[in-house]
Motif scaffolding. Structure first.
Motif, PDB file in Angstrom:
ATOM      1  N   ASP A   1       0.833  -1.209   0.000  1.00 65.06           N
ATOM      2  CA  ASP A   1       0.000   0.000   0.000  1.00 65.06           C
ATOM      3  C   ASP A   1       0.865   1.255   0.000  1.00 65.06           C
ATOM      4  N   ASP A   2       1.883   1.278   0.842  1.00 60.64           N
ATOM      5  CA  ASP A   2       2.664   2.496   1.025  1.00 60.64           C
ATOM      6  C   ASP A   2       3.508   2.823  -0.202  1.00 60.64           C
ATOM      7  N   LEU A   3       4.048   1.788  -0.842  1.00 60.65           N
ATOM      8  CA  LEU A   3       4.900   2.010  -2.006  1.00 60.65           C
ATOM      9  C   LEU A   3       4.145   1.908  -3.321  1.00 60.65           C
ATOM     10  N   LYS A   4       2.894   1.467  -3.222  1.00 60.62           N
ATOM     11  CA  LYS A   4       2.074   1.261  -4.418  1.00 60.62           C
ATOM     12  C   LYS A   4       2.783   0.317  -5.392  1.00 60.62           C
ATOM     13  N   VAL A   5       3.178  -0.829  -4.854  1.00 60.10           N
ATOM     14  CA  VAL A   5       3.842  -1.867  -5.648  1.00 60.10           C
ATOM     15  C   VAL A   5       3.103  -3.182  -5.427  1.00 60.10           C
ATOM     16  N   PRO A   6       3.157  -4.092  -6.403  1.00 58.48           N
ATOM     17  CA  PRO A   6       2.526  -5.401  -6.214  1.00 58.48           C
ATOM     18  C   PRO A   6       3.390  -6.298  -5.340  1.00 58.48           C
TER      19      PRO A   6
ATOM     20  N   GLU B   1      14.749  -3.036  -0.014  1.00 58.97           N
ATOM     21  CA  GLU B   1      14.483  -3.186  -1.443  1.00 58.97           C
ATOM     22  C   GLU B   1      13.209  -4.021  -1.588  1.00 58.97           C
ATOM     23  N   GLY B   2      12.242  -3.479  -2.362  1.00 58.84           N
ATOM     24  CA  GLY B   2      11.005  -4.226  -2.538  1.00 58.84           C
ATOM     25  C   GLY B   2      10.128  -3.623  -3.625  1.00 58.84           C
ATOM     26  N   GLY B   3      10.636  -3.508  -4.836  1.00 62.54           N
ATOM     27  CA  GLY B   3       9.880  -2.868  -5.904  1.00 62.54           C
ATOM     28  C   GLY B   3      10.185  -1.385  -5.993  1.00 62.54           C
TER      29      GLY B   3
ATOM     30  N   ASN C   1      11.182   8.537   4.525  1.00 58.50           N
ATOM     31  CA  ASN C   1      12.128   9.579   4.145  1.00 58.50           C
ATOM     32  C   ASN C   1      12.143   9.805   2.645  1.00 58.50           C
ATOM     33  N   TRP C   2      12.211   8.708   1.890  1.00 58.20           N
ATOM     34  CA  TRP C   2      12.240   8.796   0.436  1.00 58.20           C
ATOM     35  C   TRP C   2      11.964   7.429  -0.161  1.00 58.20           C
ATOM     36  N   GLU C   3      11.675   7.423  -1.434  1.00 57.33           N
ATOM     37  CA  GLU C   3      11.513   6.184  -2.196  1.00 57.33           C
ATOM     38  C   GLU C   3      11.975   6.432  -3.623  1.00 57.33           C
ATOM     39  N   THR C   4      12.501   5.412  -4.263  1.00 57.19           N
ATOM     40  CA  THR C   4      12.901   5.539  -5.660  1.00 57.19           C
ATOM     41  C   THR C   4      11.704   5.297  -6.567  1.00 57.19           C
ATOM     42  N   LYS C   5      11.909   5.482  -7.851  1.00 47.11           N
ATOM     43  CA  LYS C   5      10.877   5.107  -8.811  1.00 47.11           C
ATOM     44  C   LYS C   5      10.686   3.594  -8.775  1.00 47.11           C
ATOM     45  N   PRO C   6       9.511   3.108  -9.155  1.00 42.36           N
ATOM     46  CA  PRO C   6       9.271   1.666  -9.089  1.00 42.36           C
ATOM     47  C   PRO C   6      10.103   0.881 -10.094  1.00 42.36           C
ATOM     48  N   HIS C   7      10.399  -0.360  -9.734  1.00 42.17           N
ATOM     49  CA  HIS C   7      11.109  -1.279 -10.615  1.00 42.17           C
ATOM     50  C   HIS C   7      10.681  -2.694 -10.233  1.00 42.17           C
ATOM     51  N   GLU C   8      11.118  -3.662 -10.990  1.00 40.93           N
ATOM     52  CA  GLU C   8      10.760  -5.041 -10.661  1.00 40.93           C
ATOM     53  C   GLU C   8      11.595  -5.504  -9.470  1.00 40.93           C
ATOM     54  N   ALA C   9      10.923  -5.898  -8.404  1.00 47.44           N
ATOM     55  CA  ALA C   9      11.598  -6.155  -7.133  1.00 47.44           C
ATOM     56  C   ALA C   9      12.649  -7.246  -7.247  1.00 47.44           C
ATOM     57  N   GLY C  10      13.725  -7.056  -6.505  1.00 44.64           N
ATOM     58  CA  GLY C  10      14.690  -8.117  -6.271  1.00 44.64           C
ATOM     59  C   GLY C  10      14.443  -8.723  -4.903  1.00 44.64           C
ATOM     60  N   TYR C  11      15.245  -9.707  -4.540  1.00 45.79           N
ATOM     61  CA  TYR C  11      14.993 -10.440  -3.297  1.00 45.79           C
ATOM     62  C   TYR C  11      16.175 -10.400  -2.334  1.00 45.79           C
TER      63      TYR C  11
ATOM     64  N   THR D   1      21.891  -1.822  -4.604  1.00 46.10           N
ATOM     65  CA  THR D   1      20.889  -2.885  -4.557  1.00 46.10           C
ATOM     66  C   THR D   1      20.858  -3.595  -5.909  1.00 46.10           C
ATOM     67  N   LEU D   2      20.518  -4.882  -5.866  1.00 43.67           N
ATOM     68  CA  LEU D   2      20.324  -5.661  -7.085  1.00 43.67           C
ATOM     69  C   LEU D   2      18.864  -6.059  -7.160  1.00 43.67           C
ATOM     70  N   ASP D   3      18.133  -5.486  -8.095  1.00 47.78           N
ATOM     71  CA  ASP D   3      16.746  -5.889  -8.300  1.00 47.78           C
ATOM     72  C   ASP D   3      16.673  -6.698  -9.600  1.00 47.78           C
ATOM     73  N   CYS D   4      15.488  -7.012 -10.038  1.00 48.47           N
ATOM     74  CA  CYS D   4      15.372  -7.888 -11.197  1.00 48.47           C
ATOM     75  C   CYS D   4      15.562  -7.163 -12.524  1.00 48.47           C
ATOM     76  N   ALA D   5      15.895  -5.874 -12.447  1.00 51.43           N
ATOM     77  CA  ALA D   5      16.291  -5.145 -13.657  1.00 51.43           C
ATOM     78  C   ALA D   5      17.795  -4.948 -13.701  1.00 51.43           C
TER      79      ALA D   5
END
Length: 414
Positions: free
Chosen positions: A159-164, A184-186, A199-209, A226-230
């Motif tokens: 909800d807070d990050l508006k990510v799936p 890291e979570g989307g 404090n801040w959030e980045t633009k959305p991306h495909e989450a890493g684990y 961070t290493l995400d799926c992009a």
């Protein structure tokens, strides 16, 4: 189908020195307060423990059931924190590290994400002073009181990050840097560790684990890798400003490891025949320069550990555990020193210059950490079933769990 059988494993962030922490009674106690330890390097320098193990195996200090999952353990002030899933609930456990006695639990409803594996939480609790930070599989971020389990604040990341919800669920272990909680979570996101305000959030991306890695190099501005799926992402710690990006995609969206940083060099690794890469951070131009890429170290979910210029880690996919190889590779060149099969898709940490390995089938193995070759020093049965979660060594005890939820503490006191 081969990939789906554990494309899931990306989820396991699963997942090590032990400096002193002051407890309420002003006694000095060793601690391992977060995933990969206070230095976040997977290395303990603890000495004085048993390296010659009896043929019948090491004595069990205690064991108990904690529920399905892959969360590792954190220990501070004599308290052990971990997570598991039991009948529609996720449970944050606070146990006595010496006896396994339950001190408190925090429970909340959560669907079991058991797509092609057991499921359950994959993030490891983070202890910071009198507070504990936990992340559930559906993005339930909690700040809890270490002594009582009382909720100080909570945020629901979807909800807070508006990510799936990521395919394999949220699995990033919280990183505390100053007054910030980094995840890291989307998006890469920072919360105030006391209030929970964002404090801040980045633009959305495909989450890493995997989890975040904070570093400073040739600049007064601390950065987050961070290493995400992009790909590999560099972000300013204080502002969340995007600084640099290096594409590094996985064919099955399973980037699950945490960047390993030494000086201005950043190493990343991915399974499914993607491999590993070493990049040099140039602060002046804010760019990532490729040093090498190869397919000799393909970590599926458990990180390699860097010691004395060599990476030690498991190369290969968990769905092909029979051919996965423990690999020793030179960090700065990518040249392989040796490979060893027979432990499946296991995990490891380093204690006093030795590899402490938990094989996929639950055997605890002690071996030399040397580029000369693999040399086993001792082994002991520890668990049965699937074991993908990294063990933790502290105060002459080793803690390990299996996917089904059995947590075991073995005694290595001489």
């Amino acid at each position: 189908m081969f990939y789906s059988r554990l494309a899931l494993c990306a989820l396991i962030s699963v997942s090590f020195l032990a400096p002193a922490v002051l407890n309420a009674e002003s006694e000095i106690q060793p601690s391992w307060p977060n995933w990969m330890g206070p230095n976040r390097d997977g290395i303990s320098h603890e000495t004085g423990w048993k390296t010659e193990w009896p043929d019948e195996g090491l004595p069990v200090n205690w064991s108990r059931e904690i529920g399905i999952g892959f969360s590792s353990v954190s220990i501070a002030q004599g308290r052990l924190l971990t997570m598991g899933h039991v009948e529609g609930e996720e449970i944050v456990w606070c146990l006595d590290a010496n006896t396994g006695e339950e001190l408190w639990t925090h429970r909340y409803p959560c669907e079991l994400n058991n797509n092609l594996h057991e499921g359950g939480p994959g993030a490891t609790p983070t202890i910071d002073g009198e507070r504990v930070y936990t992340l559930g599989k559906s993005g339930q971020l909690y700040c809890l009181n270490l002594k009582s389990g009382e909720v100080h604040w909570s945020v629901m990341l979807q909800d807070d990050l508006k990510v799936p919800n990521p395919e394999w669920g949220f699995s990033s272990s919280a990183v505390i840097e100053g007054n910030q909680v980094i995840l890291e979570g989307g998006r890469v996101v920072s919360y105030d560790k006391i209030t929970g305000a964002k404090n801040w959030e980045t633009k959305p991306h495909e989450a890493g684990y995997g989890s975040a890695a904070v570093f400073r190099r040739d600049t007064e501005t601390p950065l987050v890798a961070t290493l995400d799926c992009a790909g590999l992402r560099i972000t300013e710690l204080m502002t969340g400003k995007a600084v640099a990006f290096k594409s590094w995609s996985s064919p099955f969206r399973t980037n699950a490891t945490t960047p390993i940083i030494q000086g201005d060099l950043i190493s990343i690794s991915t399974a499914y025949n993607v491999g590993c890469g070493l990049f040099e951070w140039d602060a002046e131009s804010s760019t990532l320069k490729e040093i090498y890429t190869n397919k000799e170290m393909r970590n599926h979910f458990n990180n390699s550990i860097l010691l004395d210029g060599y990476l030690y880690g498991f190369d290969g996919n968990s769905n092909q555990g029979r051919v996965v190889q423990l690999t020793c590779m030179k960090f700065d060149t990518g040249k392989v020193a040796w490979k060893q099969r027979g432990m499946g898709c296991g995990s490891l940490m380093i204690v006093d210059g030795k590899l402490l390995i938990l094989s996929e089938s639950g055997t605890l193995i002690l071996a030399k950490a040397s580029p000369v070759g693999f040399e086993e020093l001792a082994q002991s049965p520890m668990l049965t079933g699937r074991c993908w979660t990294v063990p933790v060594f502290l105060n002459k005890k080793v803690y390990g769990r299996n996917a089904a939820g059995k947590l075991v503490c073995l005694d290595l006191a001489p």
